[in-house]
Design a protein around this motif. Structure first.
Motif, PDB file in Angstrom:
ATOM      1  N   PRO A  55      10.248  -3.221 -28.931  1.00  0.00           N
ATOM      2  CA  PRO A  55       9.153  -3.792 -29.637  1.00  0.00           C
ATOM      3  C   PRO A  55       8.018  -2.640 -29.446  1.00  0.00           C
ATOM      4  CG  PRO A  55      10.171  -5.434 -27.913  1.00  0.00           C
ATOM      5  CD  PRO A  55      10.791  -3.996 -27.737  1.00  0.00           C
ATOM      6  N   GLY A  56       7.217  -2.812 -30.408  1.00  0.00           N
ATOM      7  CA  GLY A  56       5.960  -1.901 -30.302  1.00  0.00           C
ATOM      8  C   GLY A  56       5.097  -2.059 -29.035  1.00  0.00           C
ATOM      9  N   GLY A  57       4.956  -1.165 -28.435  1.00  0.00           N
ATOM     10  CA  GLY A  57       3.970  -0.807 -27.040  1.00  0.00           C
ATOM     11  C   GLY A  57       5.178  -0.724 -25.964  1.00  0.00           C
ATOM     12  N   GLU A  58       6.281  -1.022 -26.008  1.00  0.00           N
ATOM     13  CA  GLU A  58       7.216  -0.967 -25.142  1.00  0.00           C
ATOM     14  C   GLU A  58       7.932   0.537 -25.038  1.00  0.00           C
ATOM     15  OE1 GLU A  58       9.193  -4.480 -23.576  1.00  0.00           O
ATOM     16  OE2 GLU A  58       7.060  -4.950 -24.017  1.00  0.00           O
ATOM     17  N   PHE A  59       8.608   0.605 -23.946  1.00  0.00           N
ATOM     18  CA  PHE A  59       9.070   2.231 -23.690  1.00  0.00           C
ATOM     19  C   PHE A  59      10.636   2.301 -23.801  1.00  0.00           C
ATOM     20  CE2 PHE A  59       4.940   1.885 -21.749  1.00  0.00           C
ATOM     21  CZ  PHE A  59       4.433   3.059 -21.656  1.00  0.00           C
ATOM     22  N   PHE A  60      11.008   3.297 -24.646  1.00  0.00           N
ATOM     23  CA  PHE A  60      12.296   3.602 -24.542  1.00  0.00           C
ATOM     24  C   PHE A  60      12.754   4.209 -23.270  1.00  0.00           C
ATOM     25  CE2 PHE A  60      11.938   3.876 -29.150  1.00  0.00           C
ATOM     26  CZ  PHE A  60      13.129   3.169 -29.559  1.00  0.00           C
ATOM     27  N   PHE A  61      11.984   4.839 -22.737  1.00  0.00           N
ATOM     28  CA  PHE A  61      11.839   5.297 -21.278  1.00  0.00           C
ATOM     29  C   PHE A  61      10.774   5.996 -20.799  1.00  0.00           C
ATOM     30  CE2 PHE A  61      13.500   8.952 -23.938  1.00  0.00           C
ATOM     31  CZ  PHE A  61      12.704   9.868 -23.624  1.00  0.00           C
ATOM     32  N   ARG A  62      10.774   5.864 -19.508  1.00  0.00           N
ATOM     33  CA  ARG A  62       9.262   6.430 -18.840  1.00  0.00           C
ATOM     34  C   ARG A  62       9.627   7.589 -18.067  1.00  0.00           C
ATOM     35  NH1 ARG A  62       5.231   1.701 -18.018  1.00  0.00           N
ATOM     36  NH2 ARG A  62       4.077   3.660 -18.342  1.00  0.00           N
ATOM     37  N   GLN A  63       8.650   8.500 -18.042  1.00  0.00           N
ATOM     38  CA  GLN A  63       8.653   9.699 -16.989  1.00  0.00           C
ATOM     39  C   GLN A  63       9.021   9.199 -15.608  1.00  0.00           C
ATOM     40  OE1 GLN A  63       4.795  11.592 -17.722  1.00  0.00           O
ATOM     41  NE2 GLN A  63       4.932  12.945 -15.695  1.00  0.00           N
ATOM     42  N   GLY A  64      10.038  10.043 -15.178  1.00  0.00           N
ATOM     43  CA  GLY A  64      10.274   9.838 -13.787  1.00  0.00           C
ATOM     44  C   GLY A  64      11.540   9.187 -13.776  1.00  0.00           C
ATOM     45  N   LEU A 120       5.697  10.566 -27.567  1.00  0.00           N
ATOM     46  CA  LEU A 120       6.012  11.541 -26.424  1.00  0.00           C
ATOM     47  C   LEU A 120       4.850  11.583 -25.650  1.00  0.00           C
ATOM     48  CD1 LEU A 120       8.694  13.489 -28.074  1.00  0.00           C
ATOM     49  CD2 LEU A 120       9.054  12.101 -26.121  1.00  0.00           C
ATOM     50  N   SER A 121       4.909  11.434 -24.593  1.00  0.00           N
ATOM     51  CA  SER A 121       3.382  11.747 -23.576  1.00  0.00           C
ATOM     52  C   SER A 121       3.971  11.891 -22.254  1.00  0.00           C
ATOM     53  CB  SER A 121       2.466  10.526 -23.752  1.00  0.00           C
ATOM     54  OG  SER A 121       2.937   9.328 -23.376  1.00  0.00           O
ATOM     55  N   GLN A 122       2.892  12.635 -21.614  1.00  0.00           N
ATOM     56  CA  GLN A 122       2.985  12.979 -20.318  1.00  0.00           C
ATOM     57  C   GLN A 122       1.874  12.397 -19.471  1.00  0.00           C
ATOM     58  OE1 GLN A 122       3.588  16.924 -18.959  1.00  0.00           O
ATOM     59  NE2 GLN A 122       5.848  16.504 -18.459  1.00  0.00           N
ATOM     60  N   ILE A 123       1.942  11.827 -18.428  1.00  0.00           N
ATOM     61  CA  ILE A 123       1.087  11.508 -17.360  1.00  0.00           C
ATOM     62  C   ILE A 123       0.670  12.559 -16.501  1.00  0.00           C
ATOM     63  CG2 ILE A 123      -0.237   9.719 -16.159  1.00  0.00           C
ATOM     64  CD1 ILE A 123       0.449   8.252 -18.509  1.00  0.00           C
ATOM     65  N   THR A 124      -0.722  12.809 -16.322  1.00  0.00           N
ATOM     66  CA  THR A 124      -0.903  13.708 -15.051  1.00  0.00           C
ATOM     67  C   THR A 124      -1.064  13.057 -13.852  1.00  0.00           C
ATOM     68  OG1 THR A 124      -3.355  13.742 -15.076  1.00  0.00           O
ATOM     69  CG2 THR A 124      -2.320  15.255 -16.863  1.00  0.00           C
ATOM     70  N   PRO A 125      -0.828  13.788 -12.707  1.00  0.00           N
ATOM     71  CA  PRO A 125      -1.030  13.320 -11.453  1.00  0.00           C
ATOM     72  C   PRO A 125      -2.164  12.433 -11.248  1.00  0.00           C
ATOM     73  CG  PRO A 125      -0.070  15.282 -11.178  1.00  0.00           C
ATOM     74  CD  PRO A 125      -0.458  15.235 -12.721  1.00  0.00           C
ATOM     75  N   GLU A 126      -3.364  12.879 -11.839  1.00  0.00           N
ATOM     76  CA  GLU A 126      -4.553  11.925 -11.811  1.00  0.00           C
ATOM     77  C   GLU A 126      -4.622  11.024 -12.944  1.00  0.00           C
ATOM     78  OE1 GLU A 126      -4.570  15.398 -12.092  1.00  0.00           O
ATOM     79  OE2 GLU A 126      -4.560  15.748 -10.102  1.00  0.00           O
ATOM     80  N   GLY A 127      -3.517  10.848 -13.872  1.00  0.00           N
ATOM     81  CA  GLY A 127      -3.535   9.758 -14.633  1.00  0.00           C
ATOM     82  C   GLY A 127      -4.112   9.870 -15.980  1.00  0.00           C
ATOM     83  N   ARG A 128      -4.222  11.196 -16.199  1.00  0.00           N
ATOM     84  CA  ARG A 128      -4.668  11.553 -17.418  1.00  0.00           C
ATOM     85  C   ARG A 128      -3.448  11.769 -18.409  1.00  0.00           C
ATOM     86  NH1 ARG A 128      -8.545  16.671 -19.169  1.00  0.00           N
ATOM     87  NH2 ARG A 128      -8.325  16.601 -21.394  1.00  0.00           N
ATOM     88  N   GLN A 129      -3.672  11.260 -19.589  1.00  0.00           N
ATOM     89  CA  GLN A 129      -2.208  11.228 -20.590  1.00  0.00           C
ATOM     90  C   GLN A 129      -2.354  12.374 -21.381  1.00  0.00           C
ATOM     91  OE1 GLN A 129       0.238   7.894 -22.652  1.00  0.00           O
ATOM     92  NE2 GLN A 129      -1.771   7.917 -23.195  1.00  0.00           N
ATOM     93  N   ASP A 167       5.355  21.470 -18.801  1.00  0.00           N
ATOM     94  CA  ASP A 167       4.592  21.222 -17.639  1.00  0.00           C
ATOM     95  C   ASP A 167       3.326  22.265 -17.786  1.00  0.00           C
ATOM     96  OD1 ASP A 167       5.804  19.298 -16.549  1.00  0.00           O
ATOM     97  OD2 ASP A 167       6.887  20.429 -15.412  1.00  0.00           O
ATOM     98  N   ARG A 168       3.438  23.397 -17.876  1.00  0.00           N
ATOM     99  CA  ARG A 168       2.443  24.417 -17.870  1.00  0.00           C
ATOM    100  C   ARG A 168       1.357  24.065 -19.233  1.00  0.00           C
ATOM    101  NH1 ARG A 168       5.044  30.296 -18.247  1.00  0.00           N
ATOM    102  NH2 ARG A 168       2.721  30.780 -18.923  1.00  0.00           N
ATOM    103  N   TYR A 169       1.877  23.455 -20.166  1.00  0.00           N
ATOM    104  CA  TYR A 169       1.256  23.090 -21.206  1.00  0.00           C
ATOM    105  C   TYR A 169       0.402  21.936 -20.915  1.00  0.00           C
ATOM    106  CZ  TYR A 169       0.012  21.339 -26.015  1.00  0.00           C
ATOM    107  OH  TYR A 169      -0.621  20.782 -27.190  1.00  0.00           O
ATOM    108  N   THR A 220      -5.112  20.166 -19.486  1.00  0.00           N
ATOM    109  CA  THR A 220      -6.114  19.046 -18.626  1.00  0.00           C
ATOM    110  C   THR A 220      -6.619  19.685 -17.233  1.00  0.00           C
ATOM    111  OG1 THR A 220      -4.009  18.583 -17.058  1.00  0.00           O
ATOM    112  CG2 THR A 220      -4.317  17.370 -18.990  1.00  0.00           C
ATOM    113  N   GLU A 221      -6.341  20.965 -16.857  1.00  0.00           N
ATOM    114  CA  GLU A 221      -6.784  21.442 -15.484  1.00  0.00           C
ATOM    115  C   GLU A 221      -7.823  22.757 -15.893  1.00  0.00           C
ATOM    116  OE1 GLU A 221      -3.370  22.386 -13.306  1.00  0.00           O
ATOM    117  OE2 GLU A 221      -2.877  20.307 -13.120  1.00  0.00           O
ATOM    118  N   ARG A 222      -8.565  22.720 -14.858  1.00  0.00           N
ATOM    119  CA  ARG A 222      -9.901  23.785 -14.626  1.00  0.00           C
ATOM    120  C   ARG A 222      -9.143  25.244 -14.344  1.00  0.00           C
ATOM    121  NH1 ARG A 222     -14.627  20.247 -13.776  1.00  0.00           N
ATOM    122  NH2 ARG A 222     -14.243  19.228 -15.860  1.00  0.00           N
TER     123      ARG A 222
END
Lengths: 229, 229
Positions: A33-42, A58-67, B137-139, B144-146
DNA sequence: CGTTCGCTTGAACTAATTCAAGATAAGTGG
DNA sequence: CCACTTATCTTGAATTAGTTCAAGCGAACG
């Protein structure tokens, strides 16, 4: 109809019917369904997908939480070959942005396919290589180009990917918030908004809530390529 | 000794002797003086290389003539599999930074190898996939990083790759100008210089002409990971 | 009809770039 | 060995692109 879908995606294009049939039969159809994930990072990389219907991000989340968004995809698009083959875990999220369906092969099914049909390993190599070169180009853009230019490129890319004609131009056929464009180009929602406003004043685009319409593709291309005019 | 070299590189690691032998025998050794190019961006992709000796730089030139460095590599490192398999042209330059030698397989030899030993196609897929994830990852870092953080990461990466111990730390074992670091991290030579000066004042590194010595790796890691301290 | 969500815009701020000038160090040839 | 030349690096000052934060607007939605 599964084989028709496969035929339309680069990875399976122009393969003999028996390979298509065996690929189609070893896949499972998964609805997300829309909004749900096929899979998640990790998560452990369990499946290779071909998006059959819908849209996904397709997206990545940074350790600081920025996408950051690595790509917006529509059917038929192959995802997860890298993870399912090489990696223990998915390196990013795949989130359905509308109700979506995907054909899914688990690792065993994928391995069996690749072993039974060596051409699929070469195809996979081609596909990943092509994506690598693309990513390399986007890396260079990000390293050397200004926001306005990157944004112009991103919009042109999206328009080429999925757009529908309208009275005064072509509209990008996916919901596209300012924030999405920001995460796609490595900037902020504010800068995107300002840039689109400026372009709108210049008659290059029209845009509104989660929507961008291209009025003057030529001038946007000029911005993307840094041409005069 | 060719097979020894191959054994040490990930792509050929732990393969049966007959495959190594056939791979070794179908390669040609090519010598490239420092400063010269193994290949240049845009040329027809003719060879797959394994760097056997020396050092080299992978870089792209933007249409405006600005250069960015995609990687600095030492032996044994595989280069060009993507181009030699998938692409018509090399997507970047490979320039020897010192006198270098490379084992080279032309497209026919490579194709013959891959067909005779399907495991090599899977290995190639693994290798390219791994590089793809790294590049991704480098992308994200770049988006996102300084600068300071990206620079810290780049230096740590280089130190891990090739360094020699010294009285007061470890020195990066390749000639590394400020300009190189700038092109590697997507910034300017001035910003790199200032950052290194600040780090030197803080006792984290020592640096000079084309040379960087790591004195306090822990604190540099803290900068790279944005930890306190 | 009010609340929410996405968007816009202004103003202050900051990281990083650009340009200029000079310092330092490494070759080079006499 | 020294002067000369060249390349690398440093530093300051001015500038700018982009960010951040705050306030408010307007369309969608329950």
């Amino acid at each position: 109809m599964r084989t028709d879908l496969l035929r339309r995606c680069g990875y399976f294009h122009n393969l003999p019917a028996d390979i298509l049939a065996s690929a189609a039969s070893s896949a499972q159809l998964r609805h997300v369904p829309g909004g749900e994930f096929f899979f998640r990072q990790g998560e452990p990389a369990s499946h290779f997908y071909v998006l059959a219907a819908g849209n996904a991000r397709l997206s990545q989340i940074t350790p600081e939480g920025r996408q950051i968004i690595m790509g917006l995809i529509g059917p038929p698009h192959e995802i997860g070959i890298i993870a399912a083959i090489a990696g223990a875990i998915y390196p990013l999220d795949l989130q359905a942005t509308q109700d979506s369906q995907g054909l899914a092969w688990d690792r065993d099914a994928l391995r069996a396919l690749l072993e039974a049909h060596p051409v699929l390993a070469l195809r996979a190599l081609h596909m990943v290589s092509g994506r690598f070169v693309e990513l390399q180009d986007r890396y260079r853009e990000l390293a050397t180009e200004r926001v306005e230019r990157r944004l112009a490129r991103a919009i042109l890319r999206l328009a080429a990917q999925a757009s529908r004609p309208e009275a005064d131009g072509v509209t990008i056929a996916v919901r596209l918030a300012r924030q999405d464009l920001a995460e796609l180009t490595g900037t902020t929602l504010f800068t995107v908004s300002r840039t689109l406003s400026a372009w709108e004043d210049a008659g290059i685009v029209r845009s509104g809530r989660e929507r961008v319409t291209l009025c003057d593709p030529a001038r946007l291309t000029a911005i993307a390529e840094d041409l005069p005019g």
